[in-house]
Design a protein around this motif. Structure first.
Motif, PDB file in Angstrom:
ATOM      1  N   PRO A 256       0.812  -1.220   0.000  1.00 15.79           N
ATOM      2  CA  PRO A 256       0.000   0.000   0.000  1.00 15.79           C
ATOM      3  C   PRO A 256       0.847   1.272   0.000  1.00 15.79           C
ATOM      4  O   PRO A 256       1.903   1.323   0.659  1.00 15.79           O
ATOM      5  CB  PRO A 256      -0.800  -0.122   1.305  1.00 15.79           C
ATOM      6  CG  PRO A 256      -0.822  -1.588   1.604  1.00 15.79           C
ATOM      7  CD  PRO A 256       0.498  -2.110   1.131  1.00 15.79           C
ATOM      8  N   ILE A 257       0.404   2.282  -0.736  1.00 14.33           N
ATOM      9  CA  ILE A 257       1.056   3.600  -0.738  1.00 14.33           C
ATOM     10  C   ILE A 257       0.302   4.460   0.252  1.00 14.33           C
ATOM     11  O   ILE A 257      -0.787   4.971  -0.037  1.00 14.33           O
ATOM     12  CB  ILE A 257       1.041   4.218  -2.153  1.00 14.33           C
ATOM     13  CG1 ILE A 257       1.689   3.251  -3.162  1.00 14.33           C
ATOM     14  CG2 ILE A 257       1.783   5.555  -2.158  1.00 14.33           C
ATOM     15  CD1 ILE A 257       1.578   3.713  -4.609  1.00 14.33           C
ATOM     16  N   SER A 258       0.863   4.623   1.434  1.00 12.19           N
ATOM     17  CA  SER A 258       0.117   5.180   2.565  1.00 12.19           C
ATOM     18  C   SER A 258      -0.262   6.641   2.391  1.00 12.19           C
ATOM     19  O   SER A 258      -1.298   7.088   2.905  1.00 12.19           O
ATOM     20  CB  SER A 258       0.917   5.005   3.857  1.00 12.19           C
ATOM     21  OG  SER A 258       2.165   5.694   3.759  1.00 12.19           O
ATOM     22  N   ASP A 259       0.584   7.420   1.698  1.00  9.24           N
ATOM     23  CA  ASP A 259       0.287   8.854   1.603  1.00  9.24           C
ATOM     24  C   ASP A 259      -0.386   9.235   0.285  1.00  9.24           C
ATOM     25  O   ASP A 259      -0.514  10.414  -0.025  1.00  9.24           O
ATOM     26  CB  ASP A 259       1.540   9.692   1.830  1.00  9.24           C
ATOM     27  CG  ASP A 259       2.681   9.325   0.895  1.00  9.24           C
ATOM     28  OD1 ASP A 259       2.556   8.307   0.170  1.00  9.24           O
ATOM     29  OD2 ASP A 259       3.698  10.044   0.883  1.00  9.24           O
ATOM     30  N   ALA A 260      -0.820   8.256  -0.498  1.00  7.38           N
ATOM     31  CA  ALA A 260      -1.681   8.543  -1.649  1.00  7.38           C
ATOM     32  C   ALA A 260      -3.109   8.522  -1.123  1.00  7.38           C
ATOM     33  O   ALA A 260      -3.851   7.554  -1.286  1.00  7.38           O
ATOM     34  CB  ALA A 260      -1.470   7.514  -2.747  1.00  7.38           C
ATOM     35  N   GLU A 261      -3.464   9.610  -0.449  1.00  5.31           N
ATOM     36  CA  GLU A 261      -4.709   9.619   0.324  1.00  5.31           C
ATOM     37  C   GLU A 261      -5.956   9.710  -0.554  1.00  5.31           C
ATOM     38  O   GLU A 261      -7.012   9.186  -0.190  1.00  5.31           O
ATOM     39  CB  GLU A 261      -4.674  10.780   1.321  1.00  5.31           C
ATOM     40  CG  GLU A 261      -3.535  10.633   2.337  1.00  5.31           C
ATOM     41  CD  GLU A 261      -3.293  11.901   3.126  1.00  5.31           C
ATOM     42  OE1 GLU A 261      -3.966  12.918   2.804  1.00  5.31           O
ATOM     43  OE2 GLU A 261      -2.450  11.893   4.028  1.00  5.31           O
ATOM     44  N   ALA A 262      -5.850  10.396  -1.676  1.00  5.96           N
ATOM     45  CA  ALA A 262      -7.006  10.499  -2.580  1.00  5.96           C
ATOM     46  C   ALA A 262      -7.102   9.207  -3.383  1.00  5.96           C
ATOM     47  O   ALA A 262      -6.175   8.850  -4.102  1.00  5.96           O
ATOM     48  CB  ALA A 262      -6.863  11.690  -3.511  1.00  5.96           C
ATOM     49  N   PRO A 263      -8.183   8.465  -3.251  1.00  7.70           N
ATOM     50  CA  PRO A 263      -8.296   7.195  -3.967  1.00  7.70           C
ATOM     51  C   PRO A 263      -8.515   7.414  -5.463  1.00  7.70           C
ATOM     52  O   PRO A 263      -8.884   8.498  -5.903  1.00  7.70           O
ATOM     53  CB  PRO A 263      -9.524   6.538  -3.331  1.00  7.70           C
ATOM     54  CG  PRO A 263     -10.374   7.703  -2.895  1.00  7.70           C
ATOM     55  CD  PRO A 263      -9.399   8.771  -2.468  1.00  7.70           C
ATOM     56  N   ALA A 264      -8.269   6.368  -6.211  1.00 14.20           N
ATOM     57  CA  ALA A 264      -8.611   6.380  -7.630  1.00 14.20           C
ATOM     58  C   ALA A 264     -10.079   6.035  -7.759  1.00 14.20           C
ATOM     59  O   ALA A 264     -10.549   5.046  -7.204  1.00 14.20           O
ATOM     60  CB  ALA A 264      -7.759   5.362  -8.385  1.00 14.20           C
ATOM     61  N   LEU A 265     -10.811   6.870  -8.489  1.00 13.54           N
ATOM     62  CA  LEU A 265     -12.255   6.685  -8.631  1.00 13.54           C
ATOM     63  C   LEU A 265     -12.591   6.239 -10.048  1.00 13.54           C
ATOM     64  O   LEU A 265     -11.969   6.672 -11.016  1.00 13.54           O
ATOM     65  CB  LEU A 265     -12.993   7.991  -8.334  1.00 13.54           C
ATOM     66  CG  LEU A 265     -12.731   8.660  -6.980  1.00 13.54           C
ATOM     67  CD1 LEU A 265     -13.507   9.972  -6.895  1.00 13.54           C
ATOM     68  CD2 LEU A 265     -13.106   7.735  -5.833  1.00 13.54           C
ATOM     69  N   LEU A 266     -13.570   5.375 -10.143  1.00 16.93           N
ATOM     70  CA  LEU A 266     -14.219   5.082 -11.417  1.00 16.93           C
ATOM     71  C   LEU A 266     -15.613   5.686 -11.352  1.00 16.93           C
ATOM     72  O   LEU A 266     -16.364   5.426 -10.398  1.00 16.93           O
ATOM     73  CB  LEU A 266     -14.305   3.581 -11.671  1.00 16.93           C
ATOM     74  CG  LEU A 266     -13.042   2.897 -12.194  1.00 16.93           C
ATOM     75  CD1 LEU A 266     -13.259   1.399 -12.305  1.00 16.93           C
ATOM     76  CD2 LEU A 266     -12.629   3.472 -13.545  1.00 16.93           C
ATOM     77  N   VAL A 267     -15.948   6.495 -12.343  1.00 14.86           N
ATOM     78  CA  VAL A 267     -17.167   7.298 -12.286  1.00 14.86           C
ATOM     79  C   VAL A 267     -17.934   7.170 -13.598  1.00 14.86           C
ATOM     80  O   VAL A 267     -17.350   7.255 -14.679  1.00 14.86           O
ATOM     81  CB  VAL A 267     -16.825   8.787 -12.026  1.00 14.86           C
ATOM     82  CG1 VAL A 267     -18.099   9.611 -11.867  1.00 14.86           C
ATOM     83  CG2 VAL A 267     -15.946   8.928 -10.792  1.00 14.86           C
ATOM     84  N   LEU A 268     -19.232   6.978 -13.493  1.00 10.29           N
ATOM     85  CA  LEU A 268     -20.112   7.087 -14.654  1.00 10.29           C
ATOM     86  C   LEU A 268     -20.566   8.529 -14.762  1.00 10.29           C
ATOM     87  O   LEU A 268     -21.010   9.126 -13.768  1.00 10.29           O
ATOM     88  CB  LEU A 268     -21.334   6.178 -14.498  1.00 10.29           C
ATOM     89  CG  LEU A 268     -21.097   4.673 -14.594  1.00 10.29           C
ATOM     90  CD1 LEU A 268     -22.378   3.917 -14.217  1.00 10.29           C
ATOM     91  CD2 LEU A 268     -20.628   4.269 -15.979  1.00 10.29           C
ATOM     92  N   VAL A 269     -20.459   9.125 -15.936  1.00 13.09           N
ATOM     93  CA  VAL A 269     -20.864  10.519 -16.129  1.00 13.09           C
ATOM     94  C   VAL A 269     -21.836  10.618 -17.300  1.00 13.09           C
ATOM     95  O   VAL A 269     -21.734   9.866 -18.276  1.00 13.09           O
ATOM     96  CB  VAL A 269     -19.651  11.450 -16.367  1.00 13.09           C
ATOM     97  CG1 VAL A 269     -18.767  11.512 -15.153  1.00 13.09           C
ATOM     98  CG2 VAL A 269     -18.843  11.004 -17.581  1.00 13.09           C
ATOM     99  N   TRP A 270     -22.780  11.550 -17.181  1.00 14.63           N
ATOM    100  CA  TRP A 270     -23.744  11.795 -18.252  1.00 14.63           C
ATOM    101  C   TRP A 270     -24.282  13.216 -18.113  1.00 14.63           C
ATOM    102  O   TRP A 270     -24.122  13.855 -17.067  1.00 14.63           O
ATOM    103  CB  TRP A 270     -24.896  10.781 -18.201  1.00 14.63           C
ATOM    104  CG  TRP A 270     -25.745  10.843 -16.955  1.00 14.63           C
ATOM    105  CD1 TRP A 270     -26.884  11.566 -16.770  1.00 14.63           C
ATOM    106  CD2 TRP A 270     -25.510  10.164 -15.706  1.00 14.63           C
ATOM    107  NE1 TRP A 270     -27.386  11.375 -15.503  1.00 14.63           N
ATOM    108  CE2 TRP A 270     -26.564  10.514 -14.831  1.00 14.63           C
ATOM    109  CE3 TRP A 270     -24.520   9.280 -15.246  1.00 14.63           C
ATOM    110  CZ2 TRP A 270     -26.639  10.021 -13.529  1.00 14.63           C
ATOM    111  CZ3 TRP A 270     -24.601   8.798 -13.945  1.00 14.63           C
ATOM    112  CH2 TRP A 270     -25.658   9.173 -13.103  1.00 14.63           C
ATOM    113  N   ARG A 271     -24.882  13.728 -19.178  1.00 13.66           N
ATOM    114  CA  ARG A 271     -25.496  15.050 -19.139  1.00 13.66           C
ATOM    115  C   ARG A 271     -26.748  15.011 -18.280  1.00 13.66           C
ATOM    116  O   ARG A 271     -27.431  13.990 -18.190  1.00 13.66           O
ATOM    117  CB  ARG A 271     -25.849  15.515 -20.551  1.00 13.66           C
ATOM    118  CG  ARG A 271     -24.639  15.857 -21.398  1.00 13.66           C
ATOM    119  CD  ARG A 271     -25.015  16.015 -22.858  1.00 13.66           C
ATOM    120  NE  ARG A 271     -25.926  17.110 -23.081  1.00 13.66           N
ATOM    121  CZ  ARG A 271     -25.561  18.342 -23.401  1.00 13.66           C
ATOM    122  NH1 ARG A 271     -24.281  18.633 -23.511  1.00 13.66           N
ATOM    123  NH2 ARG A 271     -26.450  19.282 -23.613  1.00 13.66           N
TER     124      ARG A 271
END
Length: 291
Positions: A256-271
């Motif tokens: 684990p990378i302890s100070d990579a505090e912001a997680p990687a997100l997968l996001v669905l986006v639409w208008r």
């Protein structure tokens, strides 16, 4: 008089040619000619002047054409209204997905959607997150699965479907394999194997490095997580992936990378203005992702 005759009449009028009209409506030229002749007999007037190579409307045909178009448009509106009531929506779904991203719940959602609405055409394209988001903003894409290092806002609607911490991926015997965790500053001493910019994992790593004044030494970039893991396994650099993705490679050690505090997100986006097709798809997405 029936809708088929109206359709053939409009096709011949717009193409000014029986052969091209037949190709447009997908029947033989003789079939179109026979239907037009029958239509003319029912009306008691010739609709076309056939005396030259180019078919021209007669005065009666010119008078009938706008009404024929209106009737066909009204018939299509009736079909659309009934389809929406019964759930048999027609249309085209334009879906965008992050390059190299294999997300089984999204595929499950598409499979369920296709079973429910088999008449909807699904077009899938892959690109980086920035391009996909711009495509949604421009109205060229209905829904996109993108990577991000933070929640999206603005004129787009979004649904976060995964939030994943970052790990360093190394072969057994690597110096980092002996630690329970590591930091981006420690990673700065090694060549890295990463996904490209525009992916959630890479954006989360870059944000963590910037926050701590670290300039990462990215030796290799690969669009597929499996390629990142393979390059790391061959000792070409420390791989950086999300914890769930790294779990697919048990032959490597995930630290684990302890100070990579912001997680990687997968996001669905639409208008925000949802089409009928998109409104039909979103419940399938929510069920597939357990949201």
């Amino acid at each position: 008089m029936d809708l088929r005759q109206l359709e053939y009449f409009v096709a011949v009028a717009e193409e000014a040619n029986f052969t091209r009209a037949a190709e447009r409506v997908h029947i033989t030229q003789s079939g179109v000619s026979a239907q037009i002749r029958q239509f003319e007999r029912e009306l008691g007037a010739d609709l076309f002047d056939r005396s030259s190579r180019m078919v021209r409307l007669t005065a009666a045909g010119a008078a009938a054409l706008p009404h024929a178009r209106t009737a066909l448009a009204a018939a299509e509106s009736v079909r659309e209204a009934i389809d929406q009531v019964t759930g048999l929506v027609r249309g085209r779904l334009r879906l965008g997905m992050l390059v190299g991203c294999t997300v089984k719940p999204l595929f499950a959602a598409l499979a369920g959607f296709h079973r429910a609405y088999p008449r909807i055409e699904i077009a899938l394209t892959e690109d980086d997150s920035d391009a996909l988001i711009e495509g949604v903003r421009a109205g060229d894409t209905d829904l996109a699965l993108v990577g991000a290092a933070r929640e999206l806002s603005g004129e787009l609607s979004s649904l976060t479907v995964a939030s994943e911490s970052l790990v360093a991926l190394v072969p057994p015997g690597h110096a980092l394999a002996a630690h329970d965790e590591t930091t981006v500053r420690r990673l700065g001493a090694y060549p890295l194997v990463c996904l490209p910019p525009g992916t959630g994992i890479r954006d989360a790593l870059d944000r963590a490095c910037t926050a701590r004044g670290v300039r990462p030494n990215v030796a290799f970039q690969a669009t597929a997580p499996g390629a990142v893991a393979d390059l790391a396994a061959r000792g070409l650099g420390v791989g950086v992936l999300s914890a769930p993705t790294a779990a697919d490679h048990p032959e490597l050690t995930a630290t684990p990378i302890s100070d990579a505090e912001a997680p990687a997100l997968l996001v669905l986006v639409w208008r925000r203005e949802q089409s009928t097709v998109l409104r039909a798809l979103l419940p399938h997405c929510r069920r597939a992702f357990g949201l």
